[in-house]
Design a protein around this motif. Structure first.
Motif, short mmCIF file in Angstrom:
data_model
loop_
_atom_site.label_atom_id
_atom_site.label_comp_id
_atom_site.label_asym_id
_atom_site.label_seq_id
_atom_site.Cartn_x
_atom_site.Cartn_y
_atom_site.Cartn_z
N TYR A 1 -8.83 3.97 -0.65
CA TYR A 1 -8.18 4.64 -1.78
C TYR A 1 -9.18 5.05 -2.84
O TYR A 1 -10.25 4.46 -2.97
CB TYR A 1 -7.15 3.70 -2.42
CG TYR A 1 -5.95 3.41 -1.56
CD1 TYR A 1 -5.07 4.43 -1.22
CD2 TYR A 1 -5.69 2.12 -1.11
CE1 TYR A 1 -3.94 4.16 -0.43
CE2 TYR A 1 -4.57 1.85 -0.33
CZ TYR A 1 -3.70 2.87 0.01
OH TYR A 1 -2.61 2.60 0.79
N GLU A 2 -8.79 6.05 -3.63
CA GLU A 2 -9.56 6.39 -4.81
C GLU A 2 -9.31 5.30 -5.84
O GLU A 2 -8.20 5.17 -6.36
CB GLU A 2 -9.13 7.75 -5.36
CG GLU A 2 -9.89 8.15 -6.61
CD GLU A 2 -9.53 9.56 -7.07
OE1 GLU A 2 -10.34 10.15 -7.80
OE2 GLU A 2 -8.47 10.08 -6.69
N TRP A 3 -10.31 4.50 -6.12
CA TRP A 3 -10.16 3.42 -7.09
C TRP A 3 -10.08 4.03 -8.48
O TRP A 3 -10.93 4.82 -8.87
CB TRP A 3 -11.33 2.44 -7.01
CG TRP A 3 -11.31 1.62 -5.77
CD1 TRP A 3 -10.27 1.47 -4.89
CD2 TRP A 3 -12.39 0.85 -5.24
NE1 TRP A 3 -10.62 0.64 -3.86
CE2 TRP A 3 -11.92 0.24 -4.05
CE3 TRP A 3 -13.69 0.59 -5.65
CZ2 TRP A 3 -12.72 -0.60 -3.28
CZ3 TRP A 3 -14.49 -0.24 -4.88
CH2 TRP A 3 -14.01 -0.83 -3.71
N GLY A 4 -9.09 3.62 -9.21
CA GLY A 4 -8.96 4.14 -10.55
C GLY A 4 -8.00 5.31 -10.64
O GLY A 4 -7.73 5.83 -11.71
N ALA A 5 -7.50 5.77 -9.47
CA ALA A 5 -6.56 6.90 -9.49
C ALA A 5 -5.23 6.44 -10.10
O ALA A 5 -4.52 7.20 -10.74
CB ALA A 5 -6.32 7.43 -8.09
N THR B 1 1.48 6.41 0.21
CA THR B 1 1.88 7.82 0.23
C THR B 1 1.37 8.60 -0.97
O THR B 1 1.17 9.81 -0.89
CB THR B 1 3.42 7.94 0.27
OG1 THR B 1 3.96 7.08 -0.75
CG2 THR B 1 3.96 7.51 1.62
N ALA B 2 1.14 7.92 -2.10
CA ALA B 2 0.84 8.66 -3.33
C ALA B 2 -0.62 8.60 -3.78
O ALA B 2 -1.10 9.51 -4.45
CB ALA B 2 1.74 8.16 -4.46
N THR B 3 -1.33 7.54 -3.45
CA THR B 3 -2.69 7.39 -3.96
C THR B 3 -3.67 8.22 -3.12
O THR B 3 -3.66 8.13 -1.88
CB THR B 3 -3.11 5.91 -3.94
OG1 THR B 3 -2.15 5.15 -4.66
CG2 THR B 3 -4.48 5.72 -4.58
N ASN C 1 4.84 2.71 12.08
CA ASN C 1 3.58 3.41 12.33
C ASN C 1 2.97 3.91 11.02
O ASN C 1 3.65 3.93 9.99
CB ASN C 1 3.81 4.59 13.27
CG ASN C 1 4.15 4.12 14.68
OD1 ASN C 1 3.60 3.13 15.16
ND2 ASN C 1 5.06 4.82 15.34
N GLY C 2 1.70 4.28 11.09
CA GLY C 2 1.02 4.80 9.90
C GLY C 2 0.41 3.70 9.05
O GLY C 2 0.30 2.55 9.48
N ALA C 3 0.03 4.06 7.83
CA ALA C 3 -0.68 3.13 6.94
C ALA C 3 0.29 2.17 6.26
O ALA C 3 1.37 2.58 5.82
CB ALA C 3 -1.46 3.90 5.89
#
Lengths: 305, 305
Positions: free
Chosen positions: B122-126, B133-135, B227-229
């Motif tokens: 993930y983008e840390w700090g986002a 689903t959103a990060t 399934n998926g993340a």
């Protein structure tokens, strides 16, 4: 002058990179599973050195890369069998082989790497003209995903170890020697044989670049200080129906073209064009072979088969 | 009951997956470079089968995977040396090894694969709470990039061949057996030895999950149809200073903790927390070991060293 390690050196684009690399004064170390049997003295007398290396054999690759100690890497090798490459499991193997090669190259002292990417990395249909900075990277195919993922890891690795890395995204190319099942040769061969050429409606817009220009653009990118993704394309869109008409006029059998006889390939985007401002302004490359001339030469090449 | 191929089976999380896999009725085929010498009859009498396999040796891996013909794959193996794994070139090797293993598993008839990802994708700090689903997936490290790229290709491949694939993103974990240079054991060991424990300011918020819970969450994910993340985390954030205070209270030496004695690690995000609604609602997993109990057990484990 650099010592350049060239992979995929017997492939459609790799083979055409040899001459411009030598012209630019580089010492070329060409990798191929089956190097050509040289019928003249090029191999011995010039700066072209062939190496019989299968990049899927890790130890042999390691030995060759460490022996050569190249300054620069120009990597074209990938699984590319017509029609099958889009969803082949071989894409997984080539992600690994490419990252492994990049690491070996860097650890052997390499300073600059240029790798072949693809327009298939972009989200097709996101916009009409694909831009390195603005178009989302959401590939629709396993091939496009594998190329995109390779660029992600290769770039992070390059940043981590201080390697220069550029990534050329190839759009559509054509020219002598293409697989005869691809669009341009299949139309040329049908018309030369006086058969009907069955094609789709031809309303798709594409960027068609001659393979000689593609190869030269990669050599220009290698010799430039540009890093990151660069579209490798002509910058001029053409309707496929128009390109087919050029072929038909050159062969002299326009009445044999059957536009609309075939359906479009599933997922085929209406427009797949390239923003080439990075290639032109930063790399300083302009295509040399206009479509009319390229088609003429390609038809001539097939006439002589 | 499935036949499960487990990799990284002597690792921190992989080793703890064996018991819950056996409890769930699976036949376990555990891969490790150096399988443990079994001192009881577990190996022979139970459904646990050890295989001495180095996943970086392609031919040996191929032979073992084809011989076992597992239904399911639970893949933890990766380069994980403390401190070095963030930017190690070994990450490139493990992208290739993981994709190669996935392909072999699928081609040998495998139906469902669960692979270990990381919060480092993930983008840390986002945002404060990472959501599947959103990060945005914009890793700051080579390790995070390699994991992200592996998921991209693995997912596209799974879709292409009809393989079920889930990807568990591990957040921070702790528990007996951790590398002693990591935060929790380093504080415990300092205090048990009556040395000062020098730490950062401890104002970072983290999701700390006991390794037993991490392993059980992966087994639950394997046995689910999801399934998926999926984020693998407790869902409860804690200030690191608070976790350190729990350790100090358990050991009984709070006066030896030196908060702020060390700078924060470069790039360390202020908050790194997980949205665990997929894990809870879709997989149906709830953590069993609250932080207080987990810390108590971990301190006990180190006392007995």
């Amino acid at each position: 002058m650099s010592r350049v390690l060239l992979t995929g050196a017997t492939g459609l684009i790799g083979a055409r990179a040899i001459a411009p690399l030598l012209e630019a004064g580089h010492e070329v170390h060409a990798f191929a599973r089956e190097p050509p049997v040289l019928t003249d003295d090029r191999g011995a007398a010039s700066d072209l050195n062939w190496h019989s290396v299968n990049l899927l054999e890790r130890e042999a690759t390691r030995a060759a890369v460490h022996e050569i100690q190249a300054d620069a890497l120009l990597h074209f090798a990938w699984y590319a069998e017509h029609g099958r490459f889009w969803e082949s499991a071989e894409n997984l193997t080539w992600v690994g082989a490419t990252l492994s090669l990049l690491r070996l190259f860097s650890e052997a002292g390499g300073a600059r790497a240029v790798l072949a990417g693809s327009c298939a990395e972009y989200e097709w249909g996101a916009g009409e003209v694909c831009s390195e900075t603005a178009t989302p990277l959401r590939p629709a195919t396993l091939y496009g995903t594998a190329k995109h993922a390779t660029q992600l890891v290769a770039s992070a690795y390059a940043q981590s170890v201080g390697l220069q890395l550029a990534w050329g995204r190839i759009f559509l190319c054509y020219g002598p020697g293409e697989d005869e099942r691809r669009l341009v040769p299949s139309v040329i061969r049908a018309l030369l044989a006086e058969r009907e050429a069955e094609v789709s409606d031809g309303e798709q817009w594409r960027d068609l670049m001659h393979t000689d220009d593609v190869s030269r653009a990669f050599v220009a990118l290698l010799d430039s200080p540009v890093n990151g993704a660069v579209n490798i394309a002509s910058g001029e869109g053409v309707r496929l129906a128009e390109a087919i008409a050029l072929i038909a006029a050159e062969v002299g059998r326009p009445e044999l073209v059957r536009l609309g006889a075939l359906p479009r390939r599933e997922g085929d985007p209406a427009k797949l064009l390239a923003d080439v401002s990075r290639l032109r302004k930063e790399v300083g490359f302009e295509r040399r072979i206009a479509l009319e001339r390229g088609i003429r030469e390609t038809v001539s090449w097939w006439r002589e088969r």
